[in-house]
Design a protein around this motif. Structure first.
Motif, PDB file in Angstrom:
ATOM      1  N   ASP A  90       0.662  -1.092  -0.050  1.00 27.67           N
ATOM      2  CA  ASP A  90      -0.052  -0.079   0.159  1.00 27.67           C
ATOM      3  C   ASP A  90       0.922   1.104   0.005  1.00 27.67           C
ATOM      4  O   ASP A  90       0.620   2.148  -0.724  1.00 27.67           O
ATOM      5  N   ARG A  93       2.225   1.845  -3.499  1.00 26.18           N
ATOM      6  CA  ARG A  93       1.131   2.221  -4.618  1.00 26.18           C
ATOM      7  C   ARG A  93       0.717   3.631  -4.105  1.00 26.18           C
ATOM      8  O   ARG A  93       0.048   4.222  -5.112  1.00 26.18           O
ATOM      9  N   PHE A 117     -11.976   8.667  -3.447  1.00 26.53           N
ATOM     10  CA  PHE A 117     -11.631   7.306  -2.858  1.00 26.53           C
ATOM     11  C   PHE A 117     -10.090   7.147  -2.524  1.00 26.53           C
ATOM     12  O   PHE A 117      -9.878   6.556  -1.448  1.00 26.53           O
ATOM     13  N   PRO A 118      -9.237   7.277  -3.535  1.00 20.75           N
ATOM     14  CA  PRO A 118      -7.901   6.904  -3.106  1.00 20.75           C
ATOM     15  C   PRO A 118      -7.292   7.863  -1.985  1.00 20.75           C
ATOM     16  O   PRO A 118      -6.473   7.615  -1.177  1.00 20.75           O
ATOM     17  N   ARG A 120      -9.186   9.165   0.548  1.00 22.98           N
ATOM     18  CA  ARG A 120      -9.654   8.785   1.785  1.00 22.98           C
ATOM     19  C   ARG A 120      -9.428   7.385   2.180  1.00 22.98           C
ATOM     20  O   ARG A 120      -9.322   7.028   3.432  1.00 22.98           O
ATOM     21  N   ARG A 121      -9.073   6.493   1.309  1.00 25.73           N
ATOM     22  CA  ARG A 121      -8.796   5.158   1.761  1.00 25.73           C
ATOM     23  C   ARG A 121      -7.388   4.936   1.859  1.00 25.73           C
ATOM     24  O   ARG A 121      -7.046   4.114   2.529  1.00 25.73           O
ATOM     25  N   HIS A 122      -6.442   5.556   1.250  1.00 28.92           N
ATOM     26  CA  HIS A 122      -5.126   5.358   1.313  1.00 28.92           C
ATOM     27  C   HIS A 122      -4.607   5.662   2.884  1.00 28.92           C
ATOM     28  O   HIS A 122      -4.622   6.880   3.138  1.00 28.92           O
ATOM     29  N   TRP A 123      -4.444   4.703   3.843  1.00 26.44           N
ATOM     30  CA  TRP A 123      -4.392   5.042   5.068  1.00 26.44           C
ATOM     31  C   TRP A 123      -3.017   5.653   5.629  1.00 26.44           C
ATOM     32  O   TRP A 123      -2.697   6.365   6.434  1.00 26.44           O
ATOM     33  N   LYS A 126      -3.751   9.494   4.412  1.00 29.61           N
ATOM     34  CA  LYS A 126      -5.295   9.688   4.613  1.00 29.61           C
ATOM     35  C   LYS A 126      -5.460  11.139   4.996  1.00 29.61           C
ATOM     36  O   LYS A 126      -4.852  11.749   5.685  1.00 29.61           O
ATOM     37  N   ARG A 169      -7.764  10.864 -11.565  1.00 33.15           N
ATOM     38  CA  ARG A 169      -7.818  10.152 -10.252  1.00 33.15           C
ATOM     39  C   ARG A 169      -6.430   9.615  -9.803  1.00 33.15           C
ATOM     40  O   ARG A 169      -5.950   9.353  -8.718  1.00 33.15           O
TER      41      ARG A 169
END
Ligand code: ATP
Ligand code: MG
Lengths: 257, 251
Positions: A90, A93, A117-118, A120-123, A126, A169
């Motif tokens: 992750d 990425r 989405f990316p 908020r989701r990529h911890w 984030k 994106r």
């Protein structure tokens, strides 16, 4: 002449951002990648040219870790991809963007939600600050010239617009490397050219290195610093556009006709 | 052919096994789970309600002549309540959801698969199995029992109307008879099995979607197989359930 090397954000970053060594990948008896070697230098735009079904998509999916190689090694920004854990993958990425061949916009979400989405989701990266997220979304959309689509659904857009949104994106996390899977396929030649120029502009703006999969010779001409021919699962030939265009090898030549 | 079936069963078992591993790992996708629950309830409740009502009415009207022959029409509420609650309402609910929810999940995940949306989630720091599969399977496992309980009630109401077409049974008498007849041994196993129905509908829909082959044809096929396989499995679970209650002397 004292110039600062603008391509190296941190000093110990490797000069070669992707190193692929003796890569093999087969599906059953179908040996798709068969001893592929390749290095991507920082700041370079390398185009991988190959026939349909020659394993181009497989190659970049191996690089981003969506598939596991049977043999060989892939090093991205100094990390060996095949040894990374899920969380390390992750992290990698966040730094490597991927533009999918079929755009892969989420049908059930608006353009805004797609771009968020990316974020908020990529911890790792984030962002929860609403304002900051909004600004990044609008910046990304302005970059591709489509700020007015923010509340539309992907199904309301044309193919070229969808490609631009997908590009926005991909760029929203400001990756160091971008892998493009056929960015101009399925578009008319004019839109294809626009997308190619857009890629080049954004590349300059954000200083990225990239691997571009293509068989669209117009796009190749615009973006490529170097071309790699993927034939029989190997790096069959490599060189600049001019070098390969004047190659005497029949299998190379047929791409330039 | 036979070999392929066994391979398929093995793959489904592995896919299901992964569910039990991922469901306990943190980062619970609670919002997505709620969204799915709402969606499932909203999408299938009208159809389940109408079907349950009609089944209650029809079963009652068709059972009546036989009972009249024995002069036992007073037993009508007793008889239909057992068959509706134990068998008809849960199975009808499951079959309708297999058709509506199962195919929906198969088609949705299938098209996400072929347009690389699932891969896109993967590279965006999201485990697609957790985000898409775990939430949907949890939602079907929870919502189908709820829908089945609603279907029980509605089909009994249909039964009440059915009793009153050719005879007169007061509202109070009907429900008193129903609740006198139904014991825990009737109700609990019937609700318990709907959890399994829900789980199977969710997991088969997701499995078919995740393994969809390229192209729109593949997506249609996923949706179709999801319905066929999960409906078949609903009956198989029903058969197993009746064997178990029989062995436990609960029938
Ligand atoms: N998940 C998979 N399972 C089995 N075979 C696969 C899989 N992915 C790709 N292949 C096979 O690998 C080969 C290369 O596929 P790939 O998608 O990389 O082609 P491509 O060069 O990207 O072609 P195109 O230009 O049409 O996109 C094909 O023969 C394909 O059938
Ligand atoms: Mg491809």
């Amino acid at each position: 002449m004292a110039t600062v090397n603008e391509h190296t954000p941190n000093s110990n970053a490797p000069e070669e951002v992707i190193k692929i060594n003796d890569l093999h990948k087969a599906f059953g008896d179908n040996k798709v990648i068969n001893g592929f070697n390749f290095n991507l230098k920082r700041g370079e735009n390398a185009v991988v040219l190959g026939k349909s079904g020659s394993g181009k998509s497989v190659l970049i999916k191996l690089i981003i870790g969506l598939m596991k190689p049977d043999q060989g090694s892939i090093e991205v920004l100094g990390d060996k991809v095949e040894t990374l854990s899920t969380s390390e993958l992750d992290k990698m990425r966040v730094k490597v963007g991927f533009l999918f061949q079929s755009n892969a916009l989420y049908d059930s979400m608006t353009i805004r939600e797609n771009l968020e989405f990316p974020l908020r989701r990529h911890w790792i990266k984030k962002s929860t600050n609403k304002n900051e997220v909004d600004n990044l979304v609008m910046e990304a959309l302005t970059n591709v010239g489509l700020p007015h689509t923010v509340d539309m659904m992907p199904s309301e857009l044309s193919g070229g617009m969808r490609k631009r949104i997908a590009l926005a994106r991909t760029l929203i996390l400001k990756p160091e490397i971008i892998l493009y899977d056929e960015p101009t396929t399925g578009l008319d030649p004019i839109t294809g050219k626009e997308i190619s120029h857009l890629m080049l502009d954004l590349q300059k703006k954000y200083n990225t290195s990239s691997i571009i999969i293509s068989h669209d010779i117009n796009c190749v001409k615009i973006v490529a610093n170097r071309i790699v021919m993927l034939i029989d699962g190997k790096c069959y030939a490599t060189g600049t556009y001019d070098e390969l265009e004047h190659s005497t090898d029949l299998r190379v030549k047929q791409f330039f006709e | 052919m036979i070999k392929n079936i066994f391979i398929e069963i093995g793959l489904i078992a592995r896919f299901t096994g992964r569910f039990f591993i991922e469901v306990f790992k943190p980062r619970f996708e609670f919002n997505e789970f709620l969204r799915q629950c709402f969606y499932i309830g909203n999408k299938s409740f009208p159809l389940v309600a109408i079907t349950a009502f009609i089944m209650g009415l029809v079963i009652t009207m068709q059972s009546r002549p036989t009972l009249v022959e024995f002069g036992a029409q007073a037993w009508l509420p007793k008889m239909i309540s057992v068959s509706l609650v134990r068998e008809i309402a849960p199975v009808i609910t499951a079959l309708i959801c297999a058709g509506k929810i199962g195919s929906g999940i198969g088609a949705e995940l299938g098209s996400m698969k072929v347009t690389e949306q699932i891969d896109a989630m993967d590279v965006s720091g999201t485990n697609p199995y957790k985000f898409l599969v775990v939430t949907r399977v949890m939602a079907t496992t929870l919502m189908i029992p709820i829908l089945a309980i609603l279907a029980d009630t509605i089909s009994l109401y249909g039964g009440y109307l059915g009793c009153n077409i050719h005879g007169v049974v007061s509202w109070d008498l009907f429900w008193n008879q129903v609740f006198d007849t139904l014991v825990y041994a009737d109700v609990l196993p019937s609700i318990l099995k709907t959890f399994f129905f829900g789980f199977i509908i969710g997991i088969i829909g997701c499995y078919q979607g995740f393994n969809s082959s390229k192209g729109t044809e593949g997506v249609g096929q996923s949706a179709n197989s999801a319905v066929v396989i999960s409906s078949l499995l609903v009956f198989i679970i029903d058969l197993l359930a009746v064997q178990i209650t029989d062995a436990l002397n609960l029938n």
